[in-house]
Design a protein around this motif. Structure first.
Motif, PDB file in Angstrom:
ATOM      1  N   ALA A  17      25.521  56.821 -11.883  1.00 33.24           N
ATOM      2  CA  ALA A  17      24.123  57.322 -12.984  1.00 33.24           C
ATOM      3  C   ALA A  17      24.597  56.090 -13.922  1.00 33.24           C
ATOM      4  O   ALA A  17      22.997  55.572 -14.626  1.00 33.24           O
ATOM      5  CB  ALA A  17      24.500  58.867 -13.057  1.00 33.24           C
ATOM      6  N   SER A  18      26.091  56.591 -14.735  1.00 32.64           N
ATOM      7  CA  SER A  18      25.558  55.203 -16.086  1.00 32.64           C
ATOM      8  C   SER A  18      26.081  53.909 -15.501  1.00 32.64           C
ATOM      9  O   SER A  18      25.155  53.333 -16.258  1.00 32.64           O
ATOM     10  CB  SER A  18      26.765  55.450 -16.351  1.00 32.64           C
ATOM     11  N   TRP A  19      26.607  53.804 -14.186  1.00 31.08           N
ATOM     12  CA  TRP A  19      25.903  52.005 -13.621  1.00 31.08           C
ATOM     13  C   TRP A  19      24.290  52.282 -13.934  1.00 31.08           C
ATOM     14  O   TRP A  19      24.101  50.746 -13.856  1.00 31.08           O
ATOM     15  CB  TRP A  19      26.638  52.269 -12.589  1.00 31.08           C
ATOM     16  N   GLY A  20      24.027  52.860 -12.956  1.00 29.66           N
ATOM     17  CA  GLY A  20      21.968  52.631 -12.810  1.00 29.66           C
ATOM     18  C   GLY A  20      21.427  52.470 -13.509  1.00 29.66           C
ATOM     19  O   GLY A  20      21.086  51.740 -14.056  1.00 29.66           O
ATOM     20  N   ALA A  21      22.160  53.514 -14.652  1.00 25.78           N
ATOM     21  CA  ALA A  21      21.397  52.908 -16.476  1.00 25.78           C
ATOM     22  C   ALA A  21      21.247  51.797 -16.937  1.00 25.78           C
ATOM     23  O   ALA A  21      20.954  50.961 -17.762  1.00 25.78           O
ATOM     24  CB  ALA A  21      21.980  54.133 -17.470  1.00 25.78           C
ATOM     25  N   ARG A  22      22.864  51.436 -16.871  1.00 28.03           N
ATOM     26  CA  ARG A  22      23.556  49.450 -16.995  1.00 28.03           C
ATOM     27  C   ARG A  22      22.714  48.715 -16.142  1.00 28.03           C
ATOM     28  O   ARG A  22      21.960  47.663 -17.210  1.00 28.03           O
ATOM     29  CB  ARG A  22      24.812  49.476 -17.507  1.00 28.03           C
ATOM     30  N   ALA A  23      22.506  48.522 -15.166  1.00 30.66           N
ATOM     31  CA  ALA A  23      21.697  47.628 -14.459  1.00 30.66           C
ATOM     32  C   ALA A  23      20.567  47.299 -14.482  1.00 30.66           C
ATOM     33  O   ALA A  23      20.085  48.514 -14.502  1.00 30.66           O
ATOM     34  CB  ALA A  23      22.557  47.816 -13.159  1.00 30.66           C
ATOM     35  N   ASP A  24      19.934  46.310 -13.817  1.00 29.08           N
ATOM     36  CA  ASP A  24      18.724  46.168 -14.441  1.00 29.08           C
ATOM     37  C   ASP A  24      18.342  44.537 -13.996  1.00 29.08           C
ATOM     38  O   ASP A  24      19.068  43.586 -13.115  1.00 29.08           O
ATOM     39  CB  ASP A  24      17.998  45.835 -15.685  1.00 29.08           C
ATOM     40  N   ASP A  25      16.801  44.223 -13.178  1.00 31.19           N
ATOM     41  CA  ASP A  25      16.031  43.582 -12.639  1.00 31.19           C
ATOM     42  C   ASP A  25      16.049  42.759 -13.205  1.00 31.19           C
ATOM     43  O   ASP A  25      16.056  42.794 -14.419  1.00 31.19           O
ATOM     44  CB  ASP A  25      15.439  44.109 -11.950  1.00 31.19           C
ATOM     45  N   LEU A  26      16.688  41.099 -13.105  1.00 26.50           N
ATOM     46  CA  LEU A  26      15.721  40.078 -13.912  1.00 26.50           C
ATOM     47  C   LEU A  26      15.189  38.934 -13.646  1.00 26.50           C
ATOM     48  O   LEU A  26      15.892  37.750 -12.982  1.00 26.50           O
ATOM     49  CB  LEU A  26      17.586  39.026 -14.899  1.00 26.50           C
ATOM     50  N   SER A  27      13.979  38.600 -14.450  1.00 29.05           N
ATOM     51  CA  SER A  27      12.889  37.751 -13.569  1.00 29.05           C
ATOM     52  C   SER A  27      13.787  35.902 -13.884  1.00 29.05           C
ATOM     53  O   SER A  27      13.429  36.281 -15.804  1.00 29.05           O
ATOM     54  CB  SER A  27      12.239  37.701 -13.701  1.00 29.05           C
ATOM     55  N   VAL A  28      14.102  35.098 -13.555  1.00 29.45           N
ATOM     56  CA  VAL A  28      14.440  34.183 -13.590  1.00 29.45           C
ATOM     57  C   VAL A  28      14.243  32.688 -12.672  1.00 29.45           C
ATOM     58  O   VAL A  28      13.530  32.587 -11.935  1.00 29.45           O
ATOM     59  CB  VAL A  28      16.413  33.729 -13.180  1.00 29.45           C
ATOM     60  N   ALA A  29      13.820  31.368 -14.355  1.00 31.90           N
ATOM     61  CA  ALA A  29      13.230  30.591 -13.534  1.00 31.90           C
ATOM     62  C   ALA A  29      14.281  29.210 -13.394  1.00 31.90           C
ATOM     63  O   ALA A  29      14.572  29.217 -15.258  1.00 31.90           O
ATOM     64  CB  ALA A  29      12.364  29.992 -14.268  1.00 31.90           C
ATOM     65  N   VAL A  30      14.491  28.794 -12.444  1.00 26.09           N
ATOM     66  CA  VAL A  30      15.530  28.439 -12.632  1.00 26.09           C
ATOM     67  C   VAL A  30      15.013  26.634 -12.306  1.00 26.09           C
ATOM     68  O   VAL A  30      13.757  26.502 -10.838  1.00 26.09           O
ATOM     69  CB  VAL A  30      16.816  28.062 -11.398  1.00 26.09           C
ATOM     70  N   ALA A  31      15.417  25.071 -12.557  1.00 21.93           N
ATOM     71  CA  ALA A  31      15.212  24.174 -12.030  1.00 21.93           C
ATOM     72  C   ALA A  31      15.288  24.029 -10.406  1.00 21.93           C
ATOM     73  O   ALA A  31      16.529  24.446 -10.110  1.00 21.93           O
ATOM     74  CB  ALA A  31      15.415  23.257 -13.317  1.00 21.93           C
ATOM     75  N   ALA A  32      14.534  23.218 -10.006  1.00 22.42           N
ATOM     76  CA  ALA A  32      14.717  22.516  -8.684  1.00 22.42           C
ATOM     77  C   ALA A  32      15.800  22.644  -7.740  1.00 22.42           C
ATOM     78  O   ALA A  32      17.033  22.720  -7.714  1.00 22.42           O
ATOM     79  CB  ALA A  32      13.611  22.217  -8.302  1.00 22.42           C
ATOM     80  N   ASN A  33      16.922  21.025  -8.848  1.00 24.73           N
ATOM     81  CA  ASN A  33      18.040  20.769  -9.132  1.00 24.73           C
ATOM     82  C   ASN A  33      19.066  21.812  -8.908  1.00 24.73           C
ATOM     83  O   ASN A  33      20.059  21.168  -8.382  1.00 24.73           O
ATOM     84  CB  ASN A  33      18.091  19.697  -9.733  1.00 24.73           C
ATOM     85  N   LEU A  54      15.911  38.131  -9.315  1.00 29.70           N
ATOM     86  CA  LEU A  54      14.720  37.681  -8.951  1.00 29.70           C
ATOM     87  C   LEU A  54      14.747  36.125  -9.131  1.00 29.70           C
ATOM     88  O   LEU A  54      14.007  35.762 -10.678  1.00 29.70           O
ATOM     89  CB  LEU A  54      13.577  38.661  -9.657  1.00 29.70           C
ATOM     90  N   VAL A  55      15.453  35.184  -8.236  1.00 31.15           N
ATOM     91  CA  VAL A  55      15.066  33.975  -9.093  1.00 31.15           C
ATOM     92  C   VAL A  55      13.993  33.175  -8.087  1.00 31.15           C
ATOM     93  O   VAL A  55      13.813  33.240  -7.001  1.00 31.15           O
ATOM     94  CB  VAL A  55      16.346  33.711  -8.447  1.00 31.15           C
ATOM     95  N   SER A  56      13.189  32.031  -9.165  1.00 30.26           N
ATOM     96  CA  SER A  56      12.338  30.980  -8.639  1.00 30.26           C
ATOM     97  C   SER A  56      12.367  30.298  -8.683  1.00 30.26           C
ATOM     98  O   SER A  56      13.021  29.835 -10.083  1.00 30.26           O
ATOM     99  CB  SER A  56      11.176  31.509  -8.910  1.00 30.26           C
ATOM    100  N   TYR A  57      12.809  28.865  -8.172  1.00 30.03           N
ATOM    101  CA  TYR A  57      12.779  27.685  -8.086  1.00 30.03           C
ATOM    102  C   TYR A  57      11.752  27.288  -8.702  1.00 30.03           C
ATOM    103  O   TYR A  57      10.883  27.138  -7.638  1.00 30.03           O
ATOM    104  CB  TYR A  57      13.736  27.495  -6.962  1.00 30.03           C
ATOM    105  N   GLY A  58      11.989  25.383  -9.225  1.00 28.34           N
ATOM    106  CA  GLY A  58      10.450  25.079  -8.726  1.00 28.34           C
ATOM    107  C   GLY A  58      10.841  24.136 -10.274  1.00 28.34           C
ATOM    108  O   GLY A  58      12.536  23.779 -10.736  1.00 28.34           O
TER     109      GLY A  58
END
Length: 251
Positions: A17-33, A54-58
């Motif tokens: 439960a403690s781990w779940g409270a700390r863990a989170d999703d993170l939306s990250v935009a990353v340069a394609a290279n 949650l990574v997007s490349y572009g």
């Protein structure tokens, strides 16, 4: 169930439960290279922290426009240092969070052997139909390619042969599929186990403005532990070893 067993189960539940409270999703935009090293870094980061990326490349230029239009990205790994600084100045990114995570290298590359010589003289011969580069208005590696061609005095003669990719990934695809015999890509895209297949010329850094690739926490990620954890992890020995293994330098 014995009291000792029950206690063990309760403790395990509390840890989860403690781990779940700390863990989170993170939306990250990353340069394609940075696609290949980021995939490896993301796997290690998730394993070590429990956070999910949650990574997007572009193209960095496109990410900037999307961020300004309300895209829910929380961290940006840019292909330059200008866009992160601009976002901070405009109040769209967190002041003090920006740092350089990699120094990029430009390479003239062909998937075929003996096409690109070790000095890049093929550019002056012009003995090819098409040359690929990323859109210089959106992608810093494309801007670096233009600067290189201008420095060599061949930009005007070669511009009719340009095949322009939306980002450096599409540019690499143009060359790898043969739609362009050669093109300017990121060294990280063609370096495999320390070797480059095909033929290539690593462009001297003096021919283009240094490609300082900066990361920054965006306003959506302000105060978010996962965002801060990623920024810290990118500067760890584990992550920087991955960065260097793909041909990047560090500041």
């Amino acid at each position: 169930m014995k009291p000792s067993c029950l206690l063990s189960v309760l403790l395990a539940c509390l840890v989860c439960a403690s781990w779940g409270a700390r863990a989170d999703d993170l939306s990250v935009a990353v340069a394609a290279n940075f696609t290949a090293p980021m995939k490896q870094i993301a796997t290690d980061f998730e394993k070590n922290t429990g956070h999910k990326l949650l990574v997007s490349y572009g193209a960095t230029g496109k990410f900037y426009a999307q961020i300004k239009n309300g895209a829910p990205f929380e961290v940006l790994l840019s292909a330059d240092d200008d866009i992160p600084a601009k976002l901070v100045k405009e109040g769209a990114a967190v002041s003090g969070s920006q740092f350089t995570y990699a120094l990029g290298k430009l390479v003239l590359w062909s998937s075929r052997p003996a096409v690109v010589d070790a000095q890049g003289l093929v550019l002056k011969s012009g003995d090819f139909k098409h040359i690929a580069l990323a859109n210089p208005k959106l992608a810093p590696y494309g801007a670096a390619a233009v600067q290189t061609l201008q420095a060599l005095g061949v930009y005007d003669s070669l511009s009719p042969k340009f095949v322009t990719g939306e980002n450096i990934t599409q540019t690499h695809q143009f060359v790898s599929t043969g739609n362009a015999l050669l093109g300017f890509v990121a060294l990280s895209q063609v370096l495999v186990n320390g070797k480059i297949e095909g033929s290539s010329w690593v462009v001297p850094a003096k021919l283009y403005t240094p490609i300082r690739q900066d990361a920054v926490i965006l306003e959506n990620g302000k105060g978010k532990p996962a965002a801060e954890a990623l920024m810290k992890y990118l500067q760890s020995a584990t992550a920087t070893a991955v960065v260097k293994s793909f041909g990047y330098e560090l500041p």
